[in-house]
Scaffold this motif. Structure first.
Motif, PDB file in Angstrom:
ATOM      1  N   GLY A 122       0.800  -1.218   0.000  1.00 44.39           N
ATOM      2  CA  GLY A 122       0.000   0.000   0.000  1.00 44.39           C
ATOM      3  C   GLY A 122       0.832   1.267   0.000  1.00 44.39           C
ATOM      4  N   PHE A 123       1.877   1.292   0.819  1.00 45.30           N
ATOM      5  CA  PHE A 123       2.735   2.470   0.902  1.00 45.30           C
ATOM      6  C   PHE A 123       3.457   2.702  -0.419  1.00 45.30           C
ATOM      7  N   GLU A 124       4.001   1.629  -0.974  1.00 41.85           N
ATOM      8  CA  GLU A 124       4.751   1.737  -2.226  1.00 41.85           C
ATOM      9  C   GLU A 124       3.834   2.112  -3.387  1.00 41.85           C
ATOM     10  N   ALA A 125       2.625   1.558  -3.381  1.00 38.88           N
ATOM     11  CA  ALA A 125       1.668   1.888  -4.445  1.00 38.88           C
ATOM     12  C   ALA A 125       1.327   3.373  -4.427  1.00 38.88           C
ATOM     13  N   GLN A 126       1.238   3.953  -3.231  1.00 41.35           N
ATOM     14  CA  GLN A 126       0.949   5.383  -3.135  1.00 41.35           C
ATOM     15  C   GLN A 126       2.100   6.209  -3.697  1.00 41.35           C
ATOM     16  N   LEU A 127       3.335   5.758  -3.465  1.00 41.07           N
ATOM     17  CA  LEU A 127       4.486   6.458  -4.037  1.00 41.07           C
ATOM     18  C   LEU A 127       4.434   6.426  -5.566  1.00 41.07           C
ATOM     19  N   VAL A 128       4.081   5.259  -6.113  1.00 41.47           N
ATOM     20  CA  VAL A 128       3.987   5.137  -7.573  1.00 41.47           C
ATOM     21  C   VAL A 128       2.913   6.086  -8.107  1.00 41.47           C
ATOM     22  N   GLU A 129       1.776   6.139  -7.433  1.00 41.72           N
ATOM     23  CA  GLU A 129       0.705   7.038  -7.861  1.00 41.72           C
ATOM     24  C   GLU A 129       1.158   8.496  -7.791  1.00 41.72           C
ATOM     25  N   ASN A 130       1.930   8.820  -6.763  1.00 40.51           N
ATOM     26  CA  ASN A 130       2.449  10.193  -6.652  1.00 40.51           C
ATOM     27  C   ASN A 130       3.377  10.516  -7.820  1.00 40.51           C
ATOM     28  N   PHE A 131       4.233   9.566  -8.182  1.00 37.04           N
ATOM     29  CA  PHE A 131       5.121   9.779  -9.327  1.00 37.04           C
ATOM     30  C   PHE A 131       4.302   9.983 -10.603  1.00 37.04           C
ATOM     31  N   ARG A 132       3.242   9.205 -10.749  1.00 43.41           N
ATOM     32  CA  ARG A 132       2.401   9.342 -11.938  1.00 43.41           C
ATOM     33  C   ARG A 132       1.723  10.710 -11.989  1.00 43.41           C
ATOM     34  N   GLN A 133       1.254  11.173 -10.844  1.00 44.43           N
ATOM     35  CA  GLN A 133       0.555  12.456 -10.812  1.00 44.43           C
ATOM     36  C   GLN A 133       1.511  13.626 -11.020  1.00 44.43           C
ATOM     37  N   GLN A 134       2.705  13.525 -10.421  1.00 46.07           N
ATOM     38  CA  GLN A 134       3.665  14.620 -10.539  1.00 46.07           C
ATOM     39  C   GLN A 134       4.327  14.644 -11.914  1.00 46.07           C
ATOM     40  N   GLY A 135       4.494  13.490 -12.491  1.00 47.08           N
ATOM     41  CA  GLY A 135       5.005  13.417 -13.856  1.00 47.08           C
ATOM     42  C   GLY A 135       6.498  13.615 -13.984  1.00 47.08           C
ATOM     43  N   THR A 136       7.008  14.735 -13.494  1.00 47.66           N
ATOM     44  CA  THR A 136       8.425  15.068 -13.694  1.00 47.66           C
ATOM     45  C   THR A 136       9.295  14.755 -12.479  1.00 47.66           C
ATOM     46  N   ALA A 137       8.709  14.284 -11.399  1.00 46.34           N
ATOM     47  CA  ALA A 137       9.490  13.999 -10.185  1.00 46.34           C
ATOM     48  C   ALA A 137      10.490  12.883 -10.464  1.00 46.34           C
ATOM     49  N   GLN A 138      11.729  13.098 -10.072  1.00 47.71           N
ATOM     50  CA  GLN A 138      12.787  12.125 -10.312  1.00 47.71           C
ATOM     51  C   GLN A 138      13.150  11.311  -9.073  1.00 47.71           C
ATOM     52  N   GLU A 139      12.773  11.820  -7.902  1.00 48.60           N
ATOM     53  CA  GLU A 139      13.176  11.121  -6.675  1.00 48.60           C
ATOM     54  C   GLU A 139      12.372  11.655  -5.501  1.00 48.60           C
ATOM     55  N   THR A 140      12.123  10.796  -4.545  1.00 46.61           N
ATOM     56  CA  THR A 140      11.505  11.214  -3.295  1.00 46.61           C
ATOM     57  C   THR A 140      12.132  10.404  -2.167  1.00 46.61           C
ATOM     58  N   SER A 141      12.049  10.917  -0.963  1.00 45.48           N
ATOM     59  CA  SER A 141      12.657  10.232   0.177  1.00 45.48           C
ATOM     60  C   SER A 141      11.876  10.563   1.433  1.00 45.48           C
ATOM     61  N   GLY A 142      12.112   9.780   2.469  1.00 45.80           N
ATOM     62  CA  GLY A 142      11.422  10.017   3.732  1.00 45.80           C
ATOM     63  C   GLY A 142      11.566   8.827   4.660  1.00 45.80           C
ATOM     64  N   PHE A 143      10.738   8.823   5.697  1.00 51.32           N
ATOM     65  CA  PHE A 143      10.774   7.754   6.690  1.00 51.32           C
ATOM     66  C   PHE A 143       9.458   6.978   6.639  1.00 51.32           C
ATOM     67  N   ARG A 144       9.553   5.690   6.931  1.00 52.92           N
ATOM     68  CA  ARG A 144       8.352   4.869   7.037  1.00 52.92           C
ATOM     69  C   ARG A 144       8.535   3.880   8.181  1.00 52.92           C
ATOM     70  N   GLN A 145       7.419   3.516   8.796  1.00 51.66           N
ATOM     71  CA  GLN A 145       7.441   2.556   9.894  1.00 51.66           C
ATOM     72  C   GLN A 145       7.096   1.171   9.358  1.00 51.66           C
ATOM     73  N   THR A 146       7.902   0.198   9.754  1.00 49.20           N
ATOM     74  CA  THR A 146       7.692  -1.187   9.335  1.00 49.20           C
ATOM     75  C   THR A 146       7.882  -2.095  10.548  1.00 49.20           C
ATOM     76  N   PRO A 147       7.476  -3.355  10.447  1.00 46.01           N
ATOM     77  CA  PRO A 147       7.738  -4.295  11.551  1.00 46.01           C
ATOM     78  C   PRO A 147       9.218  -4.409  11.885  1.00 46.01           C
ATOM     79  N   ALA A 148      10.081  -4.112  10.910  1.00 46.41           N
ATOM     80  CA  ALA A 148      11.527  -4.166  11.150  1.00 46.41           C
ATOM     81  C   ALA A 148      12.046  -2.910  11.834  1.00 46.41           C
ATOM     82  N   GLY A 149      11.180  -1.913  12.021  1.00 50.09           N
ATOM     83  CA  GLY A 149      11.591  -0.657  12.636  1.00 50.09           C
ATOM     84  C   GLY A 149      11.466   0.494  11.655  1.00 50.09           C
ATOM     85  N   ASP A 150      11.879   1.667  12.089  1.00 51.24           N
ATOM     86  CA  ASP A 150      11.826   2.845  11.226  1.00 51.24           C
ATOM     87  C   ASP A 150      12.873   2.723  10.119  1.00 51.24           C
ATOM     88  N   LEU A 151      12.432   2.989   8.893  1.00 48.12           N
ATOM     89  CA  LEU A 151      13.321   2.914   7.737  1.00 48.12           C
ATOM     90  C   LEU A 151      13.347   4.263   7.028  1.00 48.12           C
TER      91      LEU A 151
END
Length: 311
Positions: A122-151
């Motif tokens: 779900g999280f990754e799919a939202q990133l893909v949708e954001n790339f599609r909507q923005q069109g020209t975005a080349q990169e994004t970054s940030g933090f996400r919470q997972t069972p393995a800890g903060d990434l």
């Protein structure tokens, strides 16, 4: 709470230092926290980018070196090792085999992948949708919470820019039979040229780096608080010795002088403002004594001349 005017000089000075300290500790903690967090994120970004470029190198090597060597076999069978995304993922999984790097992740998250292990969550799919909507975005970054800890993650869009990619992903009929046999005909088809179909993601564990930044913040603030406490103690000792005590002695001497004690004297131990004040009090007392002596001589002269009116 006592009024400020009723506090002693040392207490007022301590209160002033405390207010300055509280303001300084709040401002410095905010600024220091911001700097340490930026440094931590910069370190995470450096690690993630290094791994990302390493995986891109694996992809390029697969495309330019491995695939040409296996072209003759590709005519009769599908070899996933010739697919850049597959090679990069396999190399990274080998890298993760080291327990030190078990919490690092690489994934070419795709909305409609051939290999279901690349299916975007779900999280990754939202990133893909954001790339599609923005069109020209080349990169994004940030933090996400997972069972393995903060990434901390860095993601780049995966865009179909070569028509050759559609040989395996346009329709099941056009795809190699060996690929259909391996992965089935339900996924990984219908891709379009210039379409963003996924996101290349690298994720690195952030908890240790952020924890180190927090520990550094606590350590620096602790040193700052300790230094302030020592400075406050030293200032109060100095203030008590060189200001409060001399002023108390002058107050006692002034009280004695006001009661008519001619021996009352303001002791001068320094050349600073307190010492100058003591000298001024001594001059005032001498002037007062001289005035009293002149008055006494005047009265004595009046008595000797027969004038006992006392005026």
């Amino acid at each position: 709470m006592p009024k400020l005017a009723n506090l002693q000089l040392g207490q007022k000075f301590t209160l002033l230092l405390l207010l300055v300290f509280l303001g300084g500790i709040i401002a410095s903690s905010i600024a220091l926290s911001s700097v340490l967090n930026r440094n931590a994120q910069a370190q995470l970004t450096t690690n993630a980018l290094m791994l990302m470029e390493t995986m891109n190198s694996v992809r390029d090597y697969t495309t330019n070196q491995v695939s040409p060597e296996l072209t003759h076999r590709l005519e009769t069978e599908f070899l996933p090792e010739t697919v850049p995304a597959y090679s990069a993922r396999e190399v990274f999984e080998t890298f993760r085999g080291n327990p030190i790097y078990a919490d690092f992740f690489y994934k070419e998250a795709t909305l409609n992948p051939t290999n279901l292990r690349d299916k975007a969550d779900g999280f990754e799919a939202q990133l893909v949708e954001n790339f599609r909507q923005q069109g020209t975005a080349q990169e994004t970054s940030g933090f996400r919470q997972t069972p393995a800890g903060d990434l901390y993650y860095i993601a780049r869009p995966i865009k179909i820019t070569k028509a050759s990619c559609l040989e395996c992903h346009s329709t099941p009929a056009a795809a190699p039979a060996s690929m259909i046999e391996r992965y089935g005909a339900s996924n990984g088809f219908g891709w379009q040229l210039d379409e963003i179909i996924g996101a290349q993601m690298i994720s690195v564990p952030a908890e240790k780096v952020l924890k180190s930044a927090r520990q550094s913040l606590v350590l620096i603030l602790g040193i700052f608080i300790l230094a302030f406490s020592v400075a406050t103690l030293l200032v109060n000792l100095w203030l008590k010795r060189y200001v409060v005590r001399p002023l108390n002695r002058m107050a006692q001497a002034a009280e004695a002088a006001s009661m008519g004690d001619p021996s009352a004297e303001f002791v001068v131990n320094s050349k600073d403002e307190v010492g100058k004040l003591a000298e001024a009090f001594n001059r005032m007392q001498m002037s007062l004594q001289m005035a009293m002596q002149r008055l006494e001589r005047y009265r004595e002269g009046r008595r000797n001349s027969g004038d006992f009116s006392g005026k």
